[in-house]
Scaffold this active site. Structure first.
Site, PDB file in Angstrom:
ATOM      1  N   LYS A 105      38.024  47.164  37.619  1.00  0.00           N
ATOM      2  CA  LYS A 105      38.216  46.010  36.731  1.00  0.00           C
ATOM      3  C   LYS A 105      37.495  46.274  35.414  1.00  0.00           C
ATOM      4  O   LYS A 105      36.362  46.797  35.428  1.00  0.00           O
ATOM      5  CB  LYS A 105      37.669  44.750  37.414  1.00  0.00           C
ATOM      6  CG  LYS A 105      37.922  43.456  36.648  1.00  0.00           C
ATOM      7  CD  LYS A 105      37.371  42.231  37.393  1.00  0.00           C
ATOM      8  CE  LYS A 105      37.706  40.932  36.667  1.00  0.00           C
ATOM      9  NZ  LYS A 105      37.185  39.732  37.375  1.00  0.00           N
ATOM     10  N   SER A 151      40.552  35.795  37.977  1.00  0.00           N
ATOM     11  CA  SER A 151      40.620  36.660  36.816  1.00  0.00           C
ATOM     12  C   SER A 151      40.896  38.126  37.140  1.00  0.00           C
ATOM     13  O   SER A 151      41.267  38.886  36.257  1.00  0.00           O
ATOM     14  CB  SER A 151      39.298  36.577  36.040  1.00  0.00           C
ATOM     15  OG  SER A 151      38.244  37.150  36.796  1.00  0.00           O
ATOM     16  N   SER A 210      37.752  34.399  41.566  1.00  0.00           N
ATOM     17  CA  SER A 210      38.488  35.458  40.867  1.00  0.00           C
ATOM     18  C   SER A 210      38.793  36.716  41.680  1.00  0.00           C
ATOM     19  O   SER A 210      39.516  37.586  41.194  1.00  0.00           O
ATOM     20  CB  SER A 210      37.725  35.885  39.610  1.00  0.00           C
ATOM     21  OG  SER A 210      37.830  34.936  38.607  1.00  0.00           O
TER      22      SER A 210
END
Lengths: 490, 95
Positions: free
Chosen positions: A78, A158, A182
């Site tokens: 990420k 997210s 998330s």
């Protein structure tokens, strides 16, 4: 060799050890799949050369009998994790061409154990969002589509890039982070497994901060066992993060097949919310049946302050964010927009660099921390957080883990829900409580809904008891027999 | 509580965020909606409860007061929007 990217992480480790294929072949299969998947917008940066060099080094280690626990496993990272020498954006324009001169502890742990970095994954800007639509680099597209439809859906957020890449076989696993849901909500939206461990399990060093008392890293993978293997490498005490816990990291994978006989599973009545789709009620009931058959005793429990978790979160998280994001001033790193004087340079830099949702949360955070409002909002929210944490302490005297749905809906269309910030915030209604209380929570795919989209179930455990999450998650996975894959349209 | 355009301007200044005049009313509406929703927290009885800043009840650990890092000027400056001769260059801060 065209299907190496479809293996599980555990399966790939076995294949590498049996010399069925090399880390280089495994990595190349992923790079090829990534090359043909630009339509998903999951990767922001592909580090092909670095990946192949890491794969070759891994093959050399294995040949010498020195392979680590994740040796040769291609992973996505990420873009919230700082990676040395590789541009890191946090999904924002404000970081400009920021290229960290250091590595986050979590990613460093993965490379220490032999993993291969494929690239950096798209995400909501500063991890603020539930649909990956706040990214400054365009939304990530969910590989799943409703049956017979060609409408692009969100992957959740997210960690949308992480979830989408794992679901579309563009990596064997991905790092992710979870401040209010998330990791777990995107896992539910993409038919993948995601665990947010206990707060403090994984070091936050080198992870771009959103809300420091809530942020926690974890993996997204295709199976519960894969998540267990990956988390074991990611976790561990780190002197560079004073909130990282000095706790031994158990063999999480061994817990995945543990017997559940005699275990007490709490069903919190407050999670049966108004307007919840019947199909989510049904998979929740199915989950209860599956666990009953495994020998669990189901216990009705109450977490009376559940409905206050989201409003408390939307004070605490923006407050911490407004403080954390004060560092983006255009002076030491990132983009700068010049103004007439210093203050105007700050204001123009930050207005140009931050997107709409981030600006909104900075304003809320600044407001609730401002003189005259601090006690009424921020201190009250912290007290409500204490109440929510007490609720969990009380129920964990009656049960070993909780079973809930992960999210109140399946994946929705890109652009379908971003007119009203409050509606978007409600995505985290079942996940945010675990962040406020610092507890581990895992999402496991349970079924497809009538339109063919995945739905997840969540298991919340006691602090530092990820093993029970993995044990219950593993049982749910075996009972659900979820083996559906998105049809390749991209 | 609802916020007006004037309050949004004040908050934006505190946060060092430039907000165009024609955006103030819209933002005031959005923030007011969120704050009204947040106010359901007033229903919760919080008497006698200590505010919770962290889920960990351990004390922040102390480390030895020794230098563990340093001599990295070029790495520190590598991402600066502007730097000269080993310094960050920024707009004049004092008249």
């Amino acid at each position: 060799m065209g299907t190496l990217n479809k293996l599980t992480l555990a399966g790939a480790l076995k294949g590498l050890e049996a010399r069925d294929f090399s880390a280089r072949e495994l990595t190349q299969a992923h790079l090829d799949a990534m090359e043909s998947a630009h339509a998903l917008n999951a990767y922001l940066v592909t580090t092909s050369e670095q990946a192949l060099a890491m794969a070759d080094a891994s093959d050399a280690r294995r040949a010498k009998g020195e392979a680590g626990p994740l040796d040769g496993i291609p992973l996505g990272v990420k873009d919230l994790f700082c990676t040395k020498g590789v541009k890191t954006t946090a999904g924002s324009k404000i970081l400009g061409d920021f290229t960290p001169p250091y590595e986050s502890t979590v990613s460093d742990n993965l490379w220490r154990d032999g993993a291969v970095m494929l690239g950096k994954l798209n995400m909501d800007e500063f991890a603020m969002g539930s649909s990956n639509e706040t990214s400054a680099f365009g939304p990530v597209v969910n590989p799943w589509r409703a049956k017979g439809a060609d409408v692009n859906l969100v992957p959740g957020g997210s960690s949308g890039g992480s979830a989408s890449a794992v679901a579309a076989d563009l990596c064997l696993g991905a790092t992710a982070t979870d401040t209010g849901g998330s990791i777990r909500q995107p896992a539910s939206f993409t038919g993948t497994v995601g665990i947010k461990p206990t707060y403090g399990r994984c070091s936050r060093y080198g992870i771009v901060a959103f809300a420091s008392s809530l942020d926690q890293a974890g993996p997204i993978t295709r199976t519960v066992e894969d998540a267990a293997i990956m988390l074991r490498s990611m976790a561990g005490h780190d002197p560079k993060d004073s909130t990282s816990l000095k706790a031994d990291v158990p063999d999480f994978a061994a817990a995945c097949t543990r017997s559940l006989k005699g275990m007490r599973i709490g069903i919190p009545k407050e999670y049966r919310v108004d307007g919840m789709p019947g199909e989510i009620e049904k998979i929740w009931a199915d989950g209860m049946d599956w666990l009953r058959k495994e020998g669990c005793e189901l216990v009705d429990v109450s977490l009376p302050h559940t409905k206050y978790a989201l409003p408390a979160y939307y004070i605490i998280a923006p407050a911490e964010a407004s403080s954390n994001l004060a560092r983006y001033d255009g002076m030491r790193y990132g983009a700068r927009v010049d103004g007439a004087d210093l203050t105007q340079t700050y204001e123009k830099t930050r207005a140009a660099g931050f997107g709409e949702e981030v600006r909104r949360r900075i304003l809320i955070g600044t407001y609730v921390l401002s003189a005259g409002f601090y006690d009424a909002y921020y201190i009250r929210a912290q007290k409500v957080r204490a109440r929510i944490t007490e609720d969990f302490k009380t129920v964990f005297e009656q049960c070993d883990a909780l079973l809930t749905p992960t999210a109140p809906s399946a994946a929705f269309g890109i652009g379908a829900r971003n007119n009203d910030p409050l509606q978007m915030y409600l995505n985290d209604i079942f996940t945010v409580t675990a962040n406020l209380a610092g507890l581990p929570g895992i999402s496991v795919p349970a079924a497809l809904d009538s339109t063919g989209l995945p739905l997840g179930l969540q298991v919340i455990g006691k602090a530092l008891d990820e093993e029970t999450c993995f044990a219950v998650g593993g049982a749910l996975e075996r009972a659900a027999r979820f083996d559906a894959k998105p049809g390749k349209w991209w | 509580m609802s916020v007006d355009a004037k309050t949004v301007r004040r908050i934006a200044r505190l946060a060092r965020l430039e907000v165009a005049d024609d955006k103030l009313d819209h933002l005031a509406g959005e923030l007011s909606g969120i704050l009204r929703w947040i106010e359901q927290l007033n229903e919760v009885d919080v008497s006698g409860i200590a505010p919770m800043a962290s889920v960990e009840d351990v004390q922040t650990p102390m480390r030895d007061d020794v230098v563990t890092d340093g001599e990295k000027r070029d790495a520190v400056l590598a991402n600066a929007p502007r730097s000269e001769e080993g310094f960050f260059v920024m707009p004049k801060a004092v008249e």
